[in-house]
Design an enzyme around this catalytic site. Structure first.
Site: not given
Length: 881
Positions: A532, A535-538, A540, A554, A649
């Site tokens: 769903i 992003g840059g770190f994970g 979801v 996440k 952010d």
């Protein structure tokens, strides 16, 4: 008998007149207005002809002073009270704990007010005064005041609040309210509210169970000590000196009469009364959930949260026969009473043999979120021993992972049923009953059912082996304990190890949310099948826990040093931050290289999908509510937490929506927890293109005003329904038919913040609104949000409002600021560079614009484009949850 003489008749008349002159003037006398003077006497009996003992009214008749019986005619408990006439509400009472009879008297003398019984016993009086009393005044605001001959106040009822305060009344630091037992019995009840330096707290049994900032509409404005609480026509405020607001709870529109009352059931209520409709409106209720009331289900009752909270008993307990609450099922065990309490019956107990009933892991206690541990870093046996030796201790909660021990003292309240397992396990003290009538202990008399324990003779080799195993166990235990205490000490000192060779011991972090096994989350997400967000770190995924709760999971994919630091930050910060407009971290998983975070699920996805997608159009009120909810969440991060938190952010992807467009800010992985001495040194580039404040590009200090800038950019997108840096929509053509109207560049590309500035300068606010609204918004409504947004994006951070001020402007409690043109000229540079770069490289090359602006803008001429370029690799480092 002869006829009386004329002289006898005259004498009789004189005697009658003298008698009338000696009778107190208050006997069924007229009601006084505003003032009465010393040597005045009143009682309910003397004023029985005057509306239930009323002897004084305020100038306009809004309030009355009365000797009043709030109960039935049979009850006969009278109180000297100040009453709001229209609503018939008692706002203050003098003798709440010592009621009068209908014949007891109130006396006003030069020394003050005294209430005496008919047998001359003392009931109540004002304290010693500095000078003689000249008059008693009942003011139009309900304040009862003793005045001297210079009209100086000697004593005021407003300084001695009971369970209610009204508009204009203050509760000073340390002061508070005490509930009544009932509406008919005004004596002090079980609950109290007090004003502390950091908040306003509700207490039961001397322990906090709720505070003002737990109101969904409440927030903290400044990190300053509270001096007093006040209520006015716009809100409830905790104030510092002067007009400095520390905490505020906004209230709806003005009302004829508004009060704060601590109800007898433990709820803190803000209510208003309409003289027109003769009805009460409950504007704020705290706690909003009945299960947060400590005694809602009685002693050891379990409150199950639902549409209408229900009460039950946990395993091993049953409903008490004669009262609300639960008692042990076992017939030879009873719940203990505190040291200063008398047992419910005459049964004796063997207090040397204390047992503990362990509660299930899905039960919590009302006080757990407010208490600090009595002991930290201890074993369960130490906590148990601590409670056993303390007669005031009725049980305890223990956190195995951190060794935290929380004692329950003096009185047991209700338990709370929670959906997820609780890291604090409860243990309730039980006393073993002595059954024998002669008082002897029959605990060893089992009617021959004891099985004799045969002596065990150990061979020498067996004994040696057992000793060896015991020594090995002791050594291993000490090593493990030393390691755990070392980690706990590191956490207390704030030392988080982020080196790749260090695997953090999560078991030693106190106060963590629920920890899940990887297999649990793999099953909940059906092997991570429904993505769903990313992003840059994970990435979801949508998941469903065994209790049918929907969650967003996440999965962290970058596991370098930065990734690990990100994970630790999320756990440490989000787990402790709670606000209605911030996403809630439900739990986490840490197994080897697998790092996952579990959040509450927001079924309307993120704002960008709703705002820029092809679904139903967001109506103006929905947009306004989203803007206000986001502002409240940021305001809490900046000034409502124990330490300032800067999100860094803010963008539509990180603003999540739930039913009825409930707003929650997500993605705290980029947050920075700042202390005052460190805030000016936080300059590492973070954020997302299109929302970065100019200070990111100039190596200037980053502050909470950086979030304000990003919020302003998001607010413009909420108003316009389009990205700030994108191709022009036909719906934004101007009235003269020109596709750009001579504004903001040429061609099909538009830097929308500049367009909004130009439309603001020309007062053409409807041009800024989303054309999909098709005129369903007024120019004045758009103007308000555009002005707030432009104030937020001032180039100089000092000129931007705080998020608390933004909330005030949106709610109407603070005047909307006027944007300063000189601090918005940088938007013209951005707009021109956007147009130029979009022709050469396409409309998405926003950072080329920022580099060019860095060298062209007069305010940033000292910085080279090379400085901005060095940050390009870290510009877009986060995504939606």
């Amino acid at each position: 008998m002869g006829q009386p003489s004329s002289s006898s008749i005259i004498f009789f008349i004189i005697i009658i007149l003298l008698l009338f002159n000696t009778i107190p003037s208050c006997f069924s006398g007229p009601i006084k207005t505003e003032f009465i003077y010393p040597n005045f006497t009143a009682s309910n009996f003397l004023f029985v002809d005057n509306s239930g003992g009323t002897f004084l009214t305020s100038r306009n008749g809004t309030y009355k002073a009365s000797i009043f019986n709030p109960g039935t005619d049979e009850q006969k408990n009278f109180y000297f009270s100040v009453i709001h006439v229209s609503s018939h509400t008692i706002i203050w009472s003098a003798n709440r704990n010592t009621p009068m009879s209908d014949s007891d008297e109130l006396n006003l003398t030069s020394n003050g007010i005294t209430i005496m019984g008919s047998n001359q016993n003392f009931i109540w009086s004002t304290p010693s005064l500095k000078s003689s009393v000249y008059a008693l005044q009942l003011k139009e605001n309900g304040n009862l005041v003793l005045l001297d001959k210079l009209n100086v106040s000697l004593w005021e009822s407003f300084d001695y609040a009971t369970d209610t305060i009204v508009v204009g009344q203050k509760l000073k630091l340390g002061g508070g309210l005490i509930s009544s037992k009932s509406d008919r019995d005004l004596s002090s009840g079980d609950y109290n509210f007090y004003v502390a330096k950091d908040d306003g707290y509700l207490q039961w049994n001397g322990l906090n169970y709720w505070k003002l900032t737990m109101y969904s509409a409440g927030f903290k404005d400044k990190n300053a000590p509270v001096k007093y609480m006040a209520l006015n026509s716009t809100g409830l405020y905790l104030m510092n000196d002067g007009l400095v607001v520390v905490i505020r709870v906004p209230l709806p529109s003005k009302s004829d009469f508004r009060i704060i009352k601590l109800e007898s059931n433990g709820k803190f209520m803000v209510s208003s009364y309409s003289d027109t409709t003769k009805e009460w409106n409950r504007e704020r209720i705290g706690p909003e959930n009945d299960c947060q009331i400590p005694s809602f289900c009685g002693r050891m009752g379990v409150c199950v949260e639902s549409a209408s909270s229900t009460c039950t008993c946990s395993s091993g307990f049953r409903s008490e026969s004669n009262s609300k609450g639960c008692e042990p099922v076992s017939s030879n065990s009873l719940l203990p009473s505190a040291c200063n309490s008398t047992a419910a019956n005459s049964t004796q107990f063997n207090l040397s043999e204390v047992k503990y009933a362990r509660l299930s892991s899905d039960l919590s206690y009302y006080v757990n979120q407010f208490l600090s541990p009595d002991k930290f870093g201890v074993e369960l046996s130490v906590c148990e021993d601590l409670c056993s030796k303390n007669c005031a201790c009725l049980g305890f909660f223990f956190v195995n992972t951190s060794g935290s021990c929380y004692l329950i003292r003096n009185q047991l309240g209700s338990m709370l049923s929670i959906n997820a397992p609780n890291d604090k396990l409860g243990y309730i003290k039980m006393n073993v009953e002595k059954r024998n009538g002669d008082g002897t202990d029959d605990s060893n008399d089992d009617g021959g059912r004891h099985i004799p324990i045969a002596p065990i003779v150990l061979l020498p080799s067996t004994a040696v082996l057992l000793v060896f195993l015991f020594l090995v166990a002791v050594i291993l235990y000490r090593r493990r304990r030393k390691k755990r205490l070392s980690v706990i000490k590191s956490i207390k000192l704030g030392r988080f190890e982020s080196s790749a060779s260090m695997e953090f011991d999560f078991n030693s972090i106190p106060g963590l949310p629920v920890r899940y096994d990887y297999s649990e989350l793999e099953a909940a997400t059906e092997k991570f099948s429904t993505q769903i967000g990313a992003g840059g770190f994970g990435t979801v995924y949508k998941g469903t826990l065994p209790d049918k709760t929907l969650v967003a999971v996440k999965k962290i994919i970058n596991l370098g040093v930065q990734g690990r630091k990100e994970f630790y930050t999320e756990i440490a910060i989000i787990g402790k931050v709670h606000h209605v407009n911030l996403v809630k971290l439900r739990g986490f998983c840490a197994e080897g290289q697998q790092k996952l975070l579990v959040y509450e699920f927001m079924n309307r996805s993120s704002l960008d999908r709703t705002l820029f997608g092809t679904g139903p159009v967001l109506e103006w009120q929905e947009r306004f509510d989203i803007a206000l909810g986001t502002a409240r969440g940021l305001a809490y991060l900046h000034s409502g937490c124990e330490h300032k938190i800067i999100h860094c952010d803010i963008k539509p992807e990180n603003i999540l929506l739930h039913d009825n467009f409930q707003v929650k800010i997500s993605d705290f992985g980029l947050s920075k927890l700042l202390s005052p001495e460190l805030s000016s040194h936080f300059t590492t580039m973070r954020g997302t293109r299109g929302y970065l404040a100019p200070e990111w590009l100039t190596s200037s200090a980053i502050s909470d005003k950086t979030d304000v800038y990003s919020y302003g950019m998001v607010l413009l997108e909420i108003v316009s329904g389009r990205k700030n840096c994108s191709m022009r929509s036909r719906g934004h053509s101007t009235e003269d038919g020109n596709s750009d109207g001579g504004h903001s560049g040429s061609g099909g590309n538009l830097y929308f913040p500049l367009f909004a500035l130009e439309m603001h300068e020309e007062k053409r606010y409807t041009e800024i609104a989303d054309p999909k609204l098709e005129g369903r918004v007024s120019s004045e409504e758009v103007e308000k949000l555009v002005k707030v947004a432009l104030c937020c994006v001032h180039e100089e951070p000092a000129l931007r409002p705080t998020m608390m001020n933004v909330v005030g402007m949106l709610e109407g409690g603070t005047p909307v600021g006027e944007p300063r043109p000189g601090s918005l000229n940088f938007l013209r540079f951005y707009g021109r560079r956007f147009t130029e770069s979009s022709v050469l490289a396409g409309s998405n090359n926003v950072f080329t614009i920022y580099e060019q602006v860095n060298t062209a803008s007069p305010s940033t001429a000292t910085n080279s484009s090379q400085t901005a370029h060095s940050y390009l690799s870290s510009q877009q480092i986060s995504g939606p949850r």
